[in-house]
Scaffold this motif. Structure first.
Motif, PDB file in Angstrom:
ATOM      1  N   GLU A  74      10.768  53.950  66.482  1.00 34.68           N
ATOM      2  CA  GLU A  74       9.802  53.941  65.596  1.00 34.68           C
ATOM      3  C   GLU A  74      10.005  52.729  64.856  1.00 34.68           C
ATOM      4  N   VAL A  75       9.610  51.669  65.304  1.00 36.13           N
ATOM      5  CA  VAL A  75       9.518  50.426  64.528  1.00 36.13           C
ATOM      6  C   VAL A  75       8.253  50.349  64.609  1.00 36.13           C
ATOM      7  N   SER A  76       8.108  49.569  64.107  1.00 34.58           N
ATOM      8  CA  SER A  76       5.726  48.508  63.960  1.00 34.58           C
ATOM      9  C   SER A  76       6.281  47.872  65.537  1.00 34.58           C
ATOM     10  N   THR A  77       5.058  47.649  65.402  1.00 36.23           N
ATOM     11  CA  THR A  77       4.649  46.637  66.778  1.00 36.23           C
ATOM     12  C   THR A  77       5.030  45.860  66.521  1.00 36.23           C
ATOM     13  N   ARG A  78       4.547  44.915  64.507  1.00 39.29           N
ATOM     14  CA  ARG A  78       5.544  43.707  64.021  1.00 39.29           C
ATOM     15  C   ARG A  78       6.317  43.561  64.261  1.00 39.29           C
ATOM     16  N   VAL A  79       7.670  44.395  64.519  1.00 40.67           N
ATOM     17  CA  VAL A  79       9.343  44.199  64.575  1.00 40.67           C
ATOM     18  C   VAL A  79       9.535  44.425  66.197  1.00 40.67           C
ATOM     19  N   VAL A  80       8.564  44.655  66.964  1.00 38.21           N
ATOM     20  CA  VAL A  80       8.693  44.540  68.646  1.00 38.21           C
ATOM     21  C   VAL A  80       7.975  43.185  68.655  1.00 38.21           C
ATOM     22  N   GLY A  81       7.301  42.386  68.432  1.00 37.83           N
ATOM     23  CA  GLY A  81       6.728  41.170  68.094  1.00 37.83           C
ATOM     24  C   GLY A  81       7.787  40.090  67.933  1.00 37.83           C
ATOM     25  N   PHE A  82       8.268  40.311  67.437  1.00 36.68           N
ATOM     26  CA  PHE A  82       9.057  39.866  65.982  1.00 36.68           C
ATOM     27  C   PHE A  82      10.586  39.339  66.767  1.00 36.68           C
ATOM     28  N   ALA A  83      10.826  40.680  67.447  1.00 36.68           N
ATOM     29  CA  ALA A  83      12.383  40.762  68.423  1.00 36.68           C
ATOM     30  C   ALA A  83      12.085  39.789  69.660  1.00 36.68           C
ATOM     31  N   PHE A  84      10.602  39.796  69.958  1.00 39.62           N
ATOM     32  CA  PHE A  84      10.411  38.342  70.814  1.00 39.62           C
ATOM     33  C   PHE A  84      10.401  37.202  70.901  1.00 39.62           C
ATOM     34  N   VAL A  85       9.689  37.019  69.340  1.00 40.76           N
ATOM     35  CA  VAL A  85       9.835  35.902  69.132  1.00 40.76           C
ATOM     36  C   VAL A  85      11.631  35.112  68.884  1.00 40.76           C
ATOM     37  N   VAL A  86      12.651  35.700  68.688  1.00 41.09           N
ATOM     38  CA  VAL A  86      13.649  35.658  68.171  1.00 41.09           C
ATOM     39  C   VAL A  86      15.081  35.643  69.612  1.00 41.09           C
ATOM     40  N   ASN A  87      14.630  36.124  70.718  1.00 39.08           N
ATOM     41  CA  ASN A  87      14.298  36.411  71.921  1.00 39.08           C
ATOM     42  C   ASN A  87      15.043  34.600  72.446  1.00 39.08           C
ATOM     43  N   CYS A  88      13.289  34.716  72.050  1.00 40.24           N
ATOM     44  CA  CYS A  88      12.845  33.029  73.143  1.00 40.24           C
ATOM     45  C   CYS A  88      13.396  31.997  72.076  1.00 40.24           C
ATOM     46  N   ALA A  89      13.561  31.710  70.564  1.00 41.31           N
ATOM     47  CA  ALA A  89      14.523  31.349  69.594  1.00 41.31           C
ATOM     48  C   ALA A  89      15.830  31.284  70.309  1.00 41.31           C
ATOM     49  N   VAL A  90      16.544  32.200  70.669  1.00 43.63           N
ATOM     50  CA  VAL A  90      17.850  32.023  70.509  1.00 43.63           C
ATOM     51  C   VAL A  90      17.941  31.357  72.193  1.00 43.63           C
ATOM     52  N   ILE A  91      17.522  31.846  72.556  1.00 41.00           N
ATOM     53  CA  ILE A  91      17.446  30.976  74.649  1.00 41.00           C
ATOM     54  C   ILE A  91      17.372  30.085  74.204  1.00 41.00           C
ATOM     55  N   VAL A  92      16.150  29.265  73.878  1.00 38.61           N
ATOM     56  CA  VAL A  92      16.057  27.719  73.144  1.00 38.61           C
ATOM     57  C   VAL A  92      17.453  27.060  72.768  1.00 38.61           C
TER      58      VAL A  92
END
Length: 433
Positions: A258-276
């Protein structure tokens, strides 16, 4: 065993052959357009073109289905004609698909466009990996695949941010511009292949007819135990990983955590940043180590990640749930992805005879595409029927399966294929020999 020296970005680029540098230069730009459009395609079909959500979802599935269908023939064509013409054919399909999709106002046109994009998706992975394997050799090849993965994520991440800022449902023309922009990003790699890399065909010389493995069908290759274990690992990695990124992860995050779509989107951004950011650190630490053990580490990290993610359902809507969702996607999962992509393509290409690289990479690609189909179906069924605990438990059990399959694979391959290098012999010892 000898561990290669750590390399920074400048050292890595300097060590690459000229052809390798040209190939790497096109990666992030090519994926920039994909990042701009992929997250918004189903929104475009449903809210801009007016297709009902079920039809839009089915049309999106065409990309994976067509990709799986063409992967096998693509591998054969790569071995027969070379990787370069197959990649060019895929790029032409992608350009045409994006142009048609930009103006597709009927389901038939949208299906044709997404089918063309599926062709490119199906041929690009095996052909690109096979082409890289012909121009980059030895330990540098494994490092290349890791850096390539980081650039892919950089392109998708930046493209996603640009798309999120630019695309607006109230202005349908922004979707048209985005798809045309995506088509344009495929032009650059095509020009590189037709210009600076026109001499690189990516086709290995065939051995004598009476040589072992001179000719091999897919059936013969798949009867090899090491290939079957590799396929099993690929399907599990994709089912638990990429098959959940756009299905199980967002669905569980919204419905159970039950988190917001904004949290879900931010998690994707963090994912890409950590990989890079983590790619070179990871790349230097896995070089010279058993690749199967790196896959075991991936499974261990993902197992912990799924437990953390599952625990967010115990505290829905809380700060702890937000932290858990971001930690799953942005830290644990990203680190596991980085480890896996640093070794799995290299493992496949070192296992393959030169003249069969197309087929081996096609098998690799098909195993991941299979998992990408199984994953969403499994997540959708379990979460729809209120079996969120079973869903998380199956993900953890799947991680245990990766560990078991990786250890079985380790017993079937040579140390060299597994990434180990012979120890360096001191010059004094060579002189005394």
């Amino acid at each position: 065993m000898s561990n290669p020296p750590a390399l920074g970005l400048r050292d890595f680029i300097a060590a690459l052959p000229r052809e390798g540098r040209w190939l790497l230069a096109t990666v992030a730009i090519q994926l920039l357009g994909r990042g701009m459009t992929l997250p918004f395609t189903i929104i475009y079909l449903h809210e801009v073109r007016g297709f009902d959500l079920g039809l839009a979802g089915s049309l999106m599935g065409l990309i994976a289905i067509v990709g799986l269908v063409v992967t096998g023939p693509a591998g054969t064509l790569i071995d027969k004609y070379g990787a370069r013409p197959v990649i060019l054919g895929g790029l032409v399909c992608a350009i045409a698909g994006d142009i048609v999709l930009a103006f597709a106002d009927t389901p038939i046109l949208a299906a044709a466009a997404l089918g063309l994009l599926g062709v490119q998706a199906g041929v690009s992975w095996p052909a690109a990996n096979a082409l890289v394997a012909t121009v980059v050799e030895g330990e540098l090849r494994q490092r290349y695949y890791g850096v390539n993965f980081a650039l892919i994520n950089l392109g998708i991440g930046v493209g996603g941010v640009i798309g999120g800022l630019f695309i607006d449902v109230s202005r349908p023309e922004t979707f048209t511009y985005a798809f045309l922009g995506n088509a344009a990003t495929f032009v650059l790699p095509a020009l590189v292949l037709l210009g600076p890399l026109r001499h690189v065909h990516g086709r290995a010389a065939r051995p004598a007819v009476d040589a072992p493995d001179a000719t091999s069908s897919y059936a013969k290759i798949l009867r090899r135990p090491e290939v079957m274990w590799l396929v099993a690992i690929g399907i599990l990695l994709s089912t638990l990983g990429y098959g959940q990124i756009e299905s199980g992860f967002p669905a569980y995050s919204r419905q159970i955590a039950e988190v917001s779509t904004r949290v879900v989107g931010f998690a994707f951004v963090v994912n890409c940043a950590v990989i890079v950011l983590a790619q070179f650190w990871v790349m230097n630490r896995v070089s010279g180590r058993r690749r199967t053990r790196v896959l075991v580490a991936t499974a261990g990290i993902w197992g912990v990640a799924w437990v953390v993610f599952g625990s967010t359902g115990l505290v829905p809507g809380s700060v702890a749930a937000i932290v858990g969702v971001i930690a799953f996607q942005g830290l644990f999962f990203a680190l596991g992805e980085t480890l896996m992509q640093s070794v799995f393509p290299a493992l496949t290409n070192d296992m393959a005879p030169d003249h069969l690289r197309g087929r081996y990479n096609a098998i690799n690609s098909a195993s991941f595409q299979t998992g990408a189909i199984i994953g969403p179906v499994l997540a959708g069924f379990l979460l729809e029927h209120g079996q969120s605990t079973v869903f998380i438990a199956l993900m953890v059990v799947g991680c245990v399966g990766i560990v078991a399959a990786s250890m079985r694979l380790e017993r079937r391959i040579t140390p060299a294929v597994n990434g180990l290098r012979p120890p360096l012999i001191p010059e004094s010892a060579q002189a005394n020999a």
